[in-house]
Design a protein around this motif. Structure first.
Motif, PDB file in Angstrom:
ATOM      1  N   ARG B  27       6.896   4.140 -16.055  1.00 21.36           N
ATOM      2  CA  ARG B  27       8.266   4.737 -15.241  1.00 21.36           C
ATOM      3  C   ARG B  27       9.439   5.143 -16.437  1.00 21.36           C
ATOM      4  O   ARG B  27       9.776   6.208 -16.048  1.00 21.36           O
ATOM      5  CB  ARG B  27       8.576   3.863 -14.185  1.00 21.36           C
ATOM      6  CG  ARG B  27       9.969   4.369 -13.529  1.00 21.36           C
ATOM      7  CD  ARG B  27       9.605   5.428 -12.721  1.00 21.36           C
ATOM      8  NE  ARG B  27      10.853   6.029 -12.177  1.00 21.36           N
ATOM      9  CZ  ARG B  27      11.036   7.214 -11.755  1.00 21.36           C
ATOM     10  NH1 ARG B  27       9.878   8.254 -11.753  1.00 21.36           N
ATOM     11  NH2 ARG B  27      11.989   7.839 -11.142  1.00 21.36           N
ATOM     12  N   HIS B  95       2.021  -0.881 -11.229  1.00 28.42           N
ATOM     13  CA  HIS B  95       2.032   0.576 -10.417  1.00 28.42           C
ATOM     14  C   HIS B  95       0.524   0.837  -9.812  1.00 28.42           C
ATOM     15  O   HIS B  95       0.178   1.817  -9.192  1.00 28.42           O
ATOM     16  CB  HIS B  95       2.226   1.724 -11.617  1.00 28.42           C
ATOM     17  CG  HIS B  95       3.632   1.652 -12.063  1.00 28.42           C
ATOM     18  ND1 HIS B  95       4.265   1.169 -13.161  1.00 28.42           N
ATOM     19  CD2 HIS B  95       5.061   2.005 -11.164  1.00 28.42           C
ATOM     20  CE1 HIS B  95       5.339   1.238 -13.253  1.00 28.42           C
ATOM     21  NE2 HIS B  95       5.657   1.868 -12.230  1.00 28.42           N
ATOM     22  N   SER B  97      -0.840   0.600  -7.043  1.00 27.24           N
ATOM     23  CA  SER B  97      -1.130   0.791  -5.479  1.00 27.24           C
ATOM     24  C   SER B  97      -0.466   2.261  -5.269  1.00 27.24           C
ATOM     25  O   SER B  97       0.367   2.745  -5.891  1.00 27.24           O
ATOM     26  CB  SER B  97      -0.150  -0.385  -4.905  1.00 27.24           C
ATOM     27  OG  SER B  97       1.432   0.109  -5.054  1.00 27.24           O
ATOM     28  N   GLU B  98      -0.791   2.582  -3.730  1.00 31.68           N
ATOM     29  CA  GLU B  98      -0.373   3.969  -3.498  1.00 31.68           C
ATOM     30  C   GLU B  98       1.324   4.063  -3.577  1.00 31.68           C
ATOM     31  O   GLU B  98       1.653   5.050  -3.998  1.00 31.68           O
ATOM     32  CB  GLU B  98      -0.711   4.306  -2.104  1.00 31.68           C
ATOM     33  CG  GLU B  98      -2.344   4.825  -2.205  1.00 31.68           C
ATOM     34  CD  GLU B  98      -2.461   5.842  -2.887  1.00 31.68           C
ATOM     35  OE1 GLU B  98      -1.794   6.706  -2.618  1.00 31.68           O
ATOM     36  OE2 GLU B  98      -3.504   6.006  -3.826  1.00 31.68           O
ATOM     37  N   LYS B  99       1.930   3.054  -2.889  1.00 29.89           N
ATOM     38  CA  LYS B  99       3.371   3.196  -2.965  1.00 29.89           C
ATOM     39  C   LYS B  99       3.957   3.224  -4.310  1.00 29.89           C
ATOM     40  O   LYS B  99       4.762   4.166  -4.614  1.00 29.89           O
ATOM     41  CB  LYS B  99       3.908   1.674  -2.331  1.00 29.89           C
ATOM     42  CG  LYS B  99       3.974   2.208  -0.732  1.00 29.89           C
ATOM     43  CD  LYS B  99       5.499   2.357  -0.465  1.00 29.89           C
ATOM     44  CE  LYS B  99       5.519   3.137   0.715  1.00 29.89           C
ATOM     45  NZ  LYS B  99       4.801   2.769   2.119  1.00 29.89           N
ATOM     46  N   ALA B 100       3.614   2.357  -5.158  1.00 30.28           N
ATOM     47  CA  ALA B 100       3.946   2.373  -6.506  1.00 30.28           C
ATOM     48  C   ALA B 100       3.505   3.406  -7.454  1.00 30.28           C
ATOM     49  O   ALA B 100       4.586   4.019  -8.171  1.00 30.28           O
ATOM     50  CB  ALA B 100       3.235   1.178  -7.176  1.00 30.28           C
ATOM     51  N   ARG B 101       2.461   4.038  -7.027  1.00 30.92           N
ATOM     52  CA  ARG B 101       2.258   5.298  -7.823  1.00 30.92           C
ATOM     53  C   ARG B 101       2.899   6.546  -7.290  1.00 30.92           C
ATOM     54  O   ARG B 101       3.350   7.356  -8.270  1.00 30.92           O
ATOM     55  CB  ARG B 101       0.708   5.683  -7.727  1.00 30.92           C
ATOM     56  CG  ARG B 101      -0.079   4.727  -8.226  1.00 30.92           C
ATOM     57  CD  ARG B 101      -1.530   5.181  -8.277  1.00 30.92           C
ATOM     58  NE  ARG B 101      -2.183   6.322  -8.541  1.00 30.92           N
ATOM     59  CZ  ARG B 101      -2.770   7.262  -8.046  1.00 30.92           C
ATOM     60  NH1 ARG B 101      -3.327   6.968  -6.888  1.00 30.92           N
ATOM     61  NH2 ARG B 101      -3.308   8.497  -8.747  1.00 30.92           N
ATOM     62  N   GLU B 102       3.448   6.388  -6.235  1.00 32.54           N
ATOM     63  CA  GLU B 102       4.166   7.525  -5.641  1.00 32.54           C
ATOM     64  C   GLU B 102       5.758   7.347  -6.179  1.00 32.54           C
ATOM     65  O   GLU B 102       6.276   8.454  -6.627  1.00 32.54           O
ATOM     66  CB  GLU B 102       4.385   7.190  -4.088  1.00 32.54           C
ATOM     67  CG  GLU B 102       4.292   8.593  -3.438  1.00 32.54           C
ATOM     68  CD  GLU B 102       4.427   8.012  -1.562  1.00 32.54           C
ATOM     69  OE1 GLU B 102       3.450   7.676  -1.282  1.00 32.54           O
ATOM     70  OE2 GLU B 102       5.388   8.627  -1.162  1.00 32.54           O
ATOM     71  N   ARG B 103       6.126   6.014  -6.358  1.00 32.74           N
ATOM     72  CA  ARG B 103       7.497   5.886  -6.858  1.00 32.74           C
ATOM     73  C   ARG B 103       7.425   6.411  -8.335  1.00 32.74           C
ATOM     74  O   ARG B 103       8.437   6.786  -8.938  1.00 32.74           O
ATOM     75  CB  ARG B 103       8.115   4.394  -6.907  1.00 32.74           C
ATOM     76  CG  ARG B 103       8.410   3.979  -5.362  1.00 32.74           C
ATOM     77  CD  ARG B 103       9.242   2.945  -5.386  1.00 32.74           C
ATOM     78  NE  ARG B 103       8.612   1.669  -6.115  1.00 32.74           N
ATOM     79  CZ  ARG B 103       7.652   0.952  -5.382  1.00 32.74           C
ATOM     80  NH1 ARG B 103       7.374   1.101  -4.084  1.00 32.74           N
ATOM     81  NH2 ARG B 103       6.723  -0.110  -6.105  1.00 32.74           N
ATOM     82  N   ASP B 106       8.552   9.833  -8.985  1.00 31.06           N
ATOM     83  CA  ASP B 106       9.545  10.282  -8.044  1.00 31.06           C
ATOM     84  C   ASP B 106      10.470  11.166  -8.889  1.00 31.06           C
ATOM     85  O   ASP B 106      10.751  10.906 -10.043  1.00 31.06           O
ATOM     86  CB  ASP B 106      10.552   8.951  -7.766  1.00 31.06           C
ATOM     87  CG  ASP B 106      11.475   9.276  -6.640  1.00 31.06           C
ATOM     88  OD1 ASP B 106      11.285  10.081  -5.882  1.00 31.06           O
ATOM     89  OD2 ASP B 106      12.382   8.451  -6.713  1.00 31.06           O
TER      90      ASP B 106
END
Lengths: 674, 151
Positions: B27, B95, B97-103, B106
């Motif tokens: 990130r 990171h 997981s789908e959610k974490a990859r999306e974030r 960002d």
């Protein structure tokens, strides 16, 4: 900003979707005016001031323009319109650089890219805009600490190429490769820079020689072969990376781009070499080459206007010319070439110049070029009575003295082959001029044409309007061919603007002034309180064309110059009424101060020496003191002076190295004893 | 950098700028390293580099294929700025997981506005990046030595 010839060149650039080529010369001028006025308005600060977003959009557009046309000029060198593309790209680079104010960027040629100063310089050379190239080349500055020897030598060689200093390219020995480099990419980059340097040196030697030597096997490679070799080394295909079979390359974009730009200019630049002018008729090849070689030392390139003149027979015996070129467009180069043809045919030359100062200057210049010939300025009066006197190769003199000599010794001029008249507009007497100068000049020309009807004439001026008419007159006078050489092209660029104020502000101030007059019927001048309220906002009205002849709003840009209102002044009419005056000296001082603070060199012209002194005196209060950091050596000198003089209070320059700098550049704070 | 070509391979439709990062802190690498680089390109600050790189790629391609349309490529990439970005970054469990990859990506659509085809994000899951790099380097060295001894 662009003359008609240059505007026409710009319009020939390759079409790009959404770009109005017809309007492009105006658009570039507008961008230039936008940026200059924004810099003055913001006084060098960036950010907060108004109009910044628009400015950012303008800069972004110019960058895209520079990028697209630069790639075009580099990749498609065989296209006819590449000179136009190169010129637009270089001009756009130039304006972008201006937009960033003090340009501290360092010149570089690295693996990924070449800095824009180097590109703009070469692009101007491709466009045959030699004067622009020489000017832009001033910005090529290697980093004193970081640039390696080979890169530095290459940068300086490119700068010298653009400024026509060919000897300084070939004279220094090739720099050694730095053996301490470890990184493979850095070693490769250095080797490529070294090859490019060899290519530029080779190009300089080709420009200095009369002919291209045939390439023998294992012999001297021409510059173009060296640049092509660099190109080949910069592109390496890597096999078998993508399953689709699409090619993948390992590239050195920086050196590759530089090689492309150098390849694009090489052939055309050689065609402009002064050394390559064919030997005119009845002139010995050896002598011609000797003179060309000396001339090429300082001015190796023939500009297009020179080449056009030569192509139309300018150097031929029996051809006279009237030349009207603007200042800086190379009248002297053409004059010297014509003088050379006469001298080499064994003929004499009379060079008329209007003032003694010009006679002296012309003599010195000609002596430098024609070192094997006798050049004499200001012949002594006694010569007039010496009937054994023989004219030297070139006699530089004023029309008056020439007239006197002709009256006393007409035979002296018998073997004259060429009569040059510089500043020939002197022939035309000005209305307020009661002297005999115009008449004397005309008599000198007429008498010379009588005494030596075989001699050719060369009339030169930067201020002649009716060149064709004058050439026609020369034809009539000599009974032979006479060329009209005038030029819409100018070697320099200017954007012209004038300071204007909003009409509603002026109307209001006039009303206020009239009211004040009614309230103060017995005052001679308006009271200070009223005068303090006479502020208006100055705008710059810039012409986007070369002239002010249209009334079309689209031909002008109106831009705010300084944020604060400037005080106008007042005058008194015979009737006793007060009226507004522009207060030009104050306003110009304020604009100049803002320009200087923004890092622009500024000249202010005023009408009298009194105004000049006033302007200088007021200037210090207008700008913030500039912090000047002394170098260690300067500091030691300063301390020594303090000790010698017996105290800091005796220094004119007070404070620890702080001193207001009227030029906005770094100045050493030199202590002066009071 | 990669050129995206039309189906017949003669025209360039866009250039894809790669930002490939091997990192242990995905990130912050994206925020502090990748985004500023992309923004600089988008507002034209690194245009000189891009121009010279694009021009090198086009030169190589044109040399290999006489029918290749250089004019259109210049107009599309440098004038119309048909530019796409592919950001690839190594991730670890944080990171994965789908959610974490999306974030993780960002803000991509703010930095690179426009159609979704302009933005592509890839991750590669390497939980022990250093070990993986060491092992990879060792294999490269072994391969190079093998080639060298063959010569």
């Amino acid at each position: 900003m662009f003359d008609t010839a240059t505007s026409a060149l710009i319009r020939r650039a390759p079409a790009l979707d959404g770009l109005d080529l017809e309007r492009l010369p105006k658009r570039l001028t507008e961008a230039f005016a936008d940026i200059v006025s924004a810099r003055i308005r913001m006084r060098g600060r960036s950010g907060e001031a108004d109009g910044t977003e628009e400015l950012a959009a303008t800069l972004a557009e110019l960058r895209r323009l520079a990028a697209a046309y630069e790639a075009y000029a580099a990749l498609l060198p065989e296209r006819d319109n590449r000179t136009a593309a190169a010129f637009v790209a270089a001009s756009a680079h130039q304006v972008v650089t201006l937009g960033f104010g003090r340009d501290d960027a360092v010149s570089r040629i690295d693996v990924a890219a070449v800095s824009s100063d180097v590109c703009a310089t070469l692009l101007f050379l491709i466009a045959e805009a030699h004067a622009d190239a020489a000017e832009t080349a001033k910005r090529i500055r290697p980093n004193p600490d970081r640039t390696g020897n080979v890169e530095r030598a290459l940068l300086i060689a490119i700068r010298n190429l653009a400024q026509g200093r060919l000897v300084e390219i070939v004279r220094p020995s090739l720099p050694e490769l730095d053996p301490a480099l470890q990184d493979t990419a850095a070693i490769a980059l250095q080797a490529l820079q070294h090859m490019l340097l060899k290519g530029v040196r080779r190009l300089a030697s080709q420009l200095r020689s009369r002919i291209d030597r045939a390439t023998e096997p294992d012999g001297v490679e021409p510059a173009s072969a060296i640049f092509a070799h660099v190109k080949a080394l910069c592109i390496e295909p890597i096999e078998g990376v993508l399953d689709s079979g699409e090619p993948v390359y390992s590239l050195y974009p920086g050196p590759l781009h530089l090689a492309n730009l150098l390849l694009a200019l090489e052939g055309d630049l050689i065609a402009t070499a002064l050394t390559r002018i064919p030997t005119p008729g009845n002139v010995a090849e050896g002598g011609w080459w000797q003179i060309l070689r000396r001339m090429a030392w300082a001015r190796p390139y023939l500009w297009r206007n020179h080449r056009d003149a030569i192509a139309s027979g300018y150097l031929n015996q029996g051809v006279s010319s009237a030349i009207s070129f603007p200042t800086g467009a190379g009248k002297s180069t053409l004059a010297e070439l014509k003088i050379a043809t006469a001298l080499l045919r064994g003929e004499k030359v009379v060079f008329l110049a209007p003032t003694h100062a010009l006679v002296g200057q012309t003599t010195r210049v000609l002596q430098k070029t024609f070192n094997r010939f006798e050049i004499i300025g200001d012949i002594d009066d006694e010569v007039a009575f010496d009937d054994s006197y023989i004219l030297p190769g070139v006699t530089v003199t004023t029309p008056e003295r020439c007239l006197m000599l002709m009256a006393m010794q007409p035979d002296m001029f018998a073997d004259l082959g060429l009569i040059v008249f510089d500043e020939c507009h002197l022939l035309h007497p000005r209305e307020e001029d009661r002297s005999r100068r115009g008449l004397d000049a005309m008599l000198a020309i007429l008498n010379l044409s009588q005494i030596v009807p075989e001699a050719d004439f060369l009339l030169l001026s930067a201020m002649m309007k009716n060149t064709a008419e004058i050439a026609g007159w020369l034809k009539h006078l000599t009974g032979r061919e006479s060329l009209t050489l005038d030029l819409a092209w100018k070697p320099t660029r200017q954007v012209r603007g004038c300071v204007v104020y909003p009409a509603e502000q002026i109307r209001e101030l006039r009303r206020n002034l009239a009211n004040a007059r009614r309230h103060h019927p017995d005052h001679r001048d308006p009271p200070a309180r009223v005068k303090r309220e006479l502020g208006a906002s100055p705008f710059g009205l810039f012409s986007l064309l070369q002239t002010w002849s249209t009334t079309n709003r689209a031909d002008y840009a109106l831009l705010k110059l300084v944020a604060e209102r400037q005080l106008l002044s007042t005058g008194r009419q015979g009737s006793g009424d007060w009226y507004l005056t522009p207060n030009g000296n104050q306003t110009s001082g304020a604009i100049a101060a803002a320009a200087v603070t923004a890092g622009m060199k500024t000249l202010v012209f005023v009408q009298t020496t009194v105004f000049a002194e006033g302007c200088v005196k007021a200037f210090r209060a207008r700008i913030e003191p500039v912090e000047v950091a002394l170098t260690e050596e300067e500091y030691r000198w300063r301390e020594l002076t303090v000790e010698e003089m017996g105290g800091r209070r005796l220094l004119l320059s007070q404070g620890g190295g702080r001193r207001p700098s009227p030029y906005g550049c770094r100045q050493s704070s030199w202590p002066v004893a009071a | 950098m990669q050129l995206e070509l039309s189906d017949d391979g003669k025209r360039v439709t866009a250039v894809i700028v790669f930002e490939d990062k091997a990192t242990e802190n995905a990130r912050s690498t994206i925020r502090e390293d990748v985004w500023p680089g992309i923004v600089a390109l988008e507002i034209g600050e690194r245009l000189n580099e891009l121009t010279h790189e694009v021009s090198a790629v086009l030169d190589a391609r044109a040399a290999a294929d006489a029918d290749f349309d250089v004019d259109a490529a210049i107009a599309n990439i440098l004038w119309k700025e048909a530019r796409r970005y592919r950001v690839s970054v190594t991730i670890n469990d944080m990171h994965n997981s789908e959610k974490a990859r999306e974030r993780l990506f960002d803000g991509f659509d703010e930095k690179v506005p426009g159609g979704v085809e302009r933005r592509r994000a890839d991750t590669i899951y390497l939980p022990r990046l250093r070990d993986w790099m060491d092992a990879f380097a060792a294999r490269v060295i072994a391969k190079v030595e093998m080639i060298a001894s063959d010569v």
